[in-house]
Design an enzyme around this catalytic site. Structure first.
Site, PDB file in Angstrom:
ATOM      1  CG  HIS A   3      -1.060  33.251  22.257  1.00  0.00           C
ATOM      2  ND1 HIS A   3      -1.022  34.412  21.533  1.00  0.00           N
ATOM      3  CD2 HIS A   3      -1.825  32.403  21.564  1.00  0.00           C
ATOM      4  CE1 HIS A   3      -1.736  34.247  20.422  1.00  0.00           C
ATOM      5  NE2 HIS A   3      -2.231  33.042  20.426  1.00  0.00           N
ATOM      6  CG  ASP A  25      -5.171  39.381  14.192  1.00  0.00           C
ATOM      7  OD1 ASP A  25      -4.029  39.088  14.570  1.00  0.00           O
ATOM      8  OD2 ASP A  25      -6.141  38.610  14.290  1.00  0.00           O
ATOM      9  CD  GLU A  61      -5.041  40.359  19.105  1.00  0.00           C
ATOM     10  OE1 GLU A  61      -5.922  40.936  19.783  1.00  0.00           O
ATOM     11  OE2 GLU A  61      -4.105  39.722  19.620  1.00  0.00           O
ATOM     12  CG  HIS A  92       3.413  32.116  23.237  1.00  0.00           C
ATOM     13  ND1 HIS A  92       4.065  33.322  23.185  1.00  0.00           N
ATOM     14  CD2 HIS A  92       2.855  31.924  22.027  1.00  0.00           C
ATOM     15  CE1 HIS A  92       3.904  33.844  21.981  1.00  0.00           C
ATOM     16  NE2 HIS A  92       3.177  33.017  21.243  1.00  0.00           N
ATOM     17  CD  GLU A 106      -6.166  34.923   9.441  1.00  0.00           C
ATOM     18  OE1 GLU A 106      -5.782  35.727  10.287  1.00  0.00           O
ATOM     19  OE2 GLU A 106      -5.974  33.700   9.516  1.00  0.00           O
ATOM     20  NE  ARG A 136      -2.240  42.665  23.959  1.00  0.00           N
ATOM     21  CZ  ARG A 136      -1.140  43.334  23.660  1.00  0.00           C
ATOM     22  NH1 ARG A 136      -0.760  44.321  24.410  1.00  0.00           N
ATOM     23  NH2 ARG A 136      -0.430  43.024  22.603  1.00  0.00           N
TER      24      ARG A 136
END
Ligand SMILES: CC(=O)N[C@@H]1[C@@H](OP(=O)(O)OP(=O)(O)OC[C@H]2O[C@@H](n3ccc(=O)[nH]c3=O)[C@H](O)[C@@H]2O)O[C@H](CO)[C@@H](O)[C@@H]1O
Length: 398
Positions: free
Chosen positions: A216, A105, A141, A247, A127, A218
């Site tokens: 991590h 994604d 995503e 990260h 996926e 957003r």
């Protein structure tokens, strides 16, 4: 089909660490078919992490795009990357492409799918079918997945629920293959590795089981980061060994790290092999990651997911806990998850560790690829190659 005795060429678009982890087993499985030549294209999205992760699987990108400006808006980066990929994928490695494979994604995945449509090359989606039910969470995503579903012709669903989601959206059933998640293949492969461990990781593995935390997303920037730091401080105060793994995106983890008490250990991003060791030894994992929800479930590790909702309901059904971005809620859910860890039969919820072979065979059959001797391919890692960024690639495109 034209070129009847020629192997088919499939580009695997890899932008980020999780795409490297989940497409590396597919690359290896495509090679095993001896009917398809895989070509790994690194998009520069995580220009350092992605090739470094591929190298752990013994793989080298065939070509790498130079990293783009990180701070322009997502829509601008996506369309620019789609254009650059369309140029790069016209004849990568001097051959016309037969299929473009994207995973998950990310903006690289949606840009790869757009490039495929522009080039009139069929697109496969690994996926496929994960849905949170809310187009704005996780953002972008969830929208990326929905967009890729419209562009792809082959959909590789990791779970029955993902397969159902695709059918409900009108995707023809003969275009969907239920495969399992290729990330579980990666977990299986990593079990046989002997990764290089730094002193801190080696020390953790020989000590009491730690609570591992990563962050991590957003969606997590802001309130979430303070809440996570405070929760980790409280757990450390209660006597747990607590480790925060950062990260490479400083915006994601610096605000957490800056608020941590000295009792919480901070580790840099770990290699996949080393991270798998840590995860298998962990008392619990606190995360906003997608892949970690799958891995924690499969390894029967208690997991707390700091999100309002997840596109992986299987993990929640198996015992992972959602937690609001609130220190009290995170600590309480961590205790609850440890009291009631994932059931052992949850081990199979995301696949049997052989998903990549199902993907590879479906692709070879779809392309009507003949059985033919495929010689050394462009994805073999050069033994002498430096393990950093785009320098590893055979061809770097500006
Ligand atoms: C919305 C969403 O959920 N999207 C996801 C997102 O991926 P993510 O959230 O899973 O990403 P991360 O958390 O970065 O990676 C996790 C992997 O990294 C390994 N790991 C971790 C720390 C470390 O120090 N060293 C490591 O090796 C770890 O074991 C695991 O395998 O994009 C993917 C691609 O499209 C999607 O599939 C996926 O839906």
């Amino acid at each position: 089909m034209a070129r009847p005795r020629q192997p088919r060429h499939v580009a695997l678009v890899v932008g980020t660490r999780p795409e490297a982890i989940k497409l590396a087993p597919v690359c290896l499985a495509l090679r095993r078919t001896r009917r398809v030549v895989p070509i790994i294209v690194c998009t520069g999205q995580q220009a350092d992490l992605a090739p470094r992760t591929l190298a752990e699987f013994g793989l080298l990108p065939t070509l790498s795009l130079a990293p783009d400006l990180l701070h322009s808006p997502t829509f601008a980066r996506t369309s620019r990357l789609a254009g650059r990929l369309a140029t790069a994928l016209r004849r990568p490695a001097g051959k016309p492409l037969d299929l473009i494979l994207v995973q998950g994604d990310t903006l690289s995945a949606v840009a790869g799918a757009m490039a495929g449509r522009w080039l009139e090359v069929p697109v496969g989606h690994v996926e496929a079918g994960l849905r949170s039910g809310d187009p704005s969470d996780p953002w972008p995503e969830e929208q990326n997945r929905r967009a890729i579903a419209k562009l792809a012709v082959l959909h590789f669903a990791p779970t029955v629920q993902a397969w159902r989601n695709l059918v409900a959206e009108g995707i023809p059933q003969d275009r969907i293959t239920l495969t399992g998640n290729t990330g579980i293949d990666a977990v299986r492969l990593a079990r046989s590795w002997t990764p290089m461990l730094d002193t801190a990781t080696a020390g953790l593995l020989s000590g009491p089981a730690p609570v591992l935390a990563t962050a991590h997303r957003r969606n997590g920037f802001g309130r979430f980061q303070g809440a996570l730091a405070e929760a980790l401080n409280r757990l450390a105060g209660l006597g747990d060994t607590v480790v925060f793994v950062t990260h490479t995106n400083p915006r994601a983890t610096d605000p957490v790290a800056a608020r941590l008490a000295p009792a919480v250990q901070i580790l840099p991003p770990a290699g996949f092999g080393a991270f798998q060791r840590l995860l298998a030894h962990a008392a619990a994992v606190i995360t906003d990651s997608g892949g970690l929800q799958e891995e924690a479930t499969v390894l029967s590790r208690p997991a707390v997911v700091i999100r309002a909702r997840t596109e992986r309901p299987e993990a929640i059904a198996a015992g992972a806990r959602l937690a609001a971005p609130d220190p009290g809620a995170i600590v309480a859910q961590t205790h609850a998850a440890r009291t009631d860890p994932p059931r052992p039969r949850a081990r199979w919820l995301f696949g049997d560790g052989y998903a990549a072979d199902r993907v590879a065979l479906r692709i070879a059959d779809f392309l009507n690829a003949p059985r033919t001797a495929v010689g050394p391919v462009a994805t073999d890692r050069l033994t002498a190659a430096p393990l950093t960024g785009g320098a590893m690639a055979r061809q770097v495109i500006e």
